[in-house]
Design an enzyme around this catalytic site. Structure first.
Site, PDB file in Angstrom:
ATOM      1  N   GLY A  10       0.734  -1.221  -0.030  1.00  0.00           N
ATOM      2  CA  GLY A  10      -0.122   0.249   0.253  1.00  0.00           C
ATOM      3  C   GLY A  10       0.747   1.343   0.156  1.00  0.00           C
ATOM      4  CB  THR A  35      -6.744  -0.548  -1.570  1.00  0.00           C
ATOM      5  OG1 THR A  35      -6.169  -0.826  -0.183  1.00  0.00           O
ATOM      6  CG2 THR A  35      -8.297  -0.556  -1.495  1.00  0.00           C
ATOM      7  CG  ASP A  55      -7.984 -11.504   2.891  1.00  0.00           C
ATOM      8  OD1 ASP A  55      -7.607 -11.167   4.141  1.00  0.00           O
ATOM      9  OD2 ASP A  55      -8.952 -11.571   2.298  1.00  0.00           O
ATOM     10  CB  VAL A  56      -3.677 -10.562   7.078  1.00  0.00           C
ATOM     11  CG1 VAL A  56      -2.512 -10.389   6.617  1.00  0.00           C
ATOM     12  CG2 VAL A  56      -4.450  -9.054   7.270  1.00  0.00           C
ATOM     13  CB  SER A  74      -6.796  -1.252   6.784  1.00  0.00           C
ATOM     14  OG  SER A  74      -8.391  -0.839   6.925  1.00  0.00           O
ATOM     15  CE1 TYR A 144      -9.221   2.656   7.885  1.00  0.00           C
ATOM     16  CE2 TYR A 144      -9.907   4.776   8.981  1.00  0.00           C
ATOM     17  CZ  TYR A 144      -8.748   3.820   8.350  1.00  0.00           C
ATOM     18  OH  TYR A 144      -7.464   4.217   8.392  1.00  0.00           O
ATOM     19  CE  LYS A 148      -7.263   1.058  10.504  1.00  0.00           C
ATOM     20  NZ  LYS A 148      -5.878   0.156  10.314  1.00  0.00           N
TER      21      LYS A 148
END
Ligand code: UDP
Length: 336
Positions: A10, A35, A55-56, A74, A144, A148
């Protein structure tokens, strides 16, 4: 040292990969490329660098020792997390759990990339780490913000219950080279519009504020936090606060653009103000940003110019038109 960076392909993750390689580290870069993009890391040719497409939110297996796990995976732009709401919740919740589990298994130090969004639409200004925030859990940004917030809670649970050595960085708006043209966030959008000669789309009346940090400063701060003993959350950002209208005018001036500015409706739950109080970072880490907005924007504009520069005429238009289609499909950038 051997480091795993989730979200390593990212915008911030790829800069972190390079920073740690330059420090002499060995880097395992993990990303599912939702992304992130291979373009961000394709130039890295180093035997100490490995890319793993994964993919974690699924069980993470990494062979060999790990000294640090930096969890940066993310979607981070409002367009992205509204286009991928379930993946955003999953990477913040089960994804953070898996990354923590791996750090515990390896005896590695863990750092969570958290966000100023945990403060929501803040009722305290500037935002100190003690502030618990004002988040709408069921609004479009909730996927989001709450992911978080859960990730922070899970990180502290691993710290308290398992004794894991953890850090939490609350990252405020960060910008710089490698932001995608169609990212949708204010700076890449305004720069793309200014360079193309299109109107800059300021949402609301442009009086909302943000405080923008250049990626170089942010990456240095993340590593200083990792090296510290501070387990409470730490704000990392540049306190230089601007209204969005001021930002748009600055980008027009710095890019020498004759574009106009038009106002579009403000997205739902868009925070009215945002500015980090970085007293904790200053006093406990000895960190503060060094790149001011003008310098950082000039460097970013130059990068965007070069990115569009190799492509001429109609191809340039095709490139920029696909940006528009992306924004329109998301229903975020094309209101009003
Ligand atoms: N914004 C804007 N025009 C755009 C994109 C964003 O005026 O084309 C505004 C957005 O409404 C917000 C601010 O810029 O008030 C910062 O948005 P961004 O998506 O960059 O990050 P956020 O801080 O909202 O996560």
């Amino acid at each position: 040292m051997r480091v795993l960076i989730t979200g390593g392909a990212g915008f911030i993750g790829s800069h972190l990969c390079e920073f740690l390689l330059a420090l002499g580290g060995e880097v395992v870069c993990m990303d599912n490329l939702l992304t992130g993009t291979i373009d961000n890391i394709a130039h890295i040719r180093d035997h100490r660098f490995t890319f793993v497409k994964h993919d974690v939110t699924n069980y993470i297996y990494v062979a060999g020792r790990l000294d640090y796990v930096l969890h940066f995976a993310s979607p981070a732009s409002p367009i992205d997390y509204q286009q991928h709401p379930i993946q955003t919740l999953k990477v913040g919740a089960p994804g953070t759990h898996k990354a923590l589990g791996l750090a515990k298994e390896k005896g590695a130090k863990f750092l969570l990339a958290s966000t100023s969004e945990v403060y929501g639409d803040p009722l305290v200004h500037p935002q100190r780490e003690e502030y618990w925030g004002n988040v709408n859990p069921v609004g479009p940004r909730g996927v989001y913000d709450e992911a978080k917030r859960f990730a922070e809670a899970m990180t502290m649970a691993y710290h308290r219950f398992h004794g894991l050595d953890t850090r939490i960085a609350r990252i405020f708006n960060t910008y710089g080279p490698r932001m995608r043209l169609h990212d949708g966030r204010a700076i890449p959008t305004f720069i793309t519009q200014a360079l193309r000669g299109d109107p800059l789309t300021v949402y609301g009346d442009g009086s909302q504020t943000r405080s923008f940090c250049f990626f170089d400063d942010l990456v240095a701060g993340v590593w200083q936090l990792m090296q510290s003993a501070v387990t409470e959350p730490v704000n990392l950002g540049n306190p230089e606060e601007k209204t969005l209208l001021e930002l748009a005018k600055k980008i027009l001036a710095l890019s020498d653009s004759s574009s106009s500015i038009i106002l579009k409706p403000l997205p739902i739950d868009d925070p009215k103000v945002r500015q980090p109080d970085i007293t904790r970072a200053r006093t406990l880490l000895g960190w503060e940003p060094t790149v001011d907005l003008d310098e950082g924007l000039c460097r970013t504009i130059e990068w965007f110019r070069q990115k569009a520069g190799g492509i001429r005429g109609s191809v340039t238009n095709m490139l920029f038109n696909s940006v528009d289609r992306e924004a329109t499909r998301s229903g975020y950038g094309a209101q009003g």
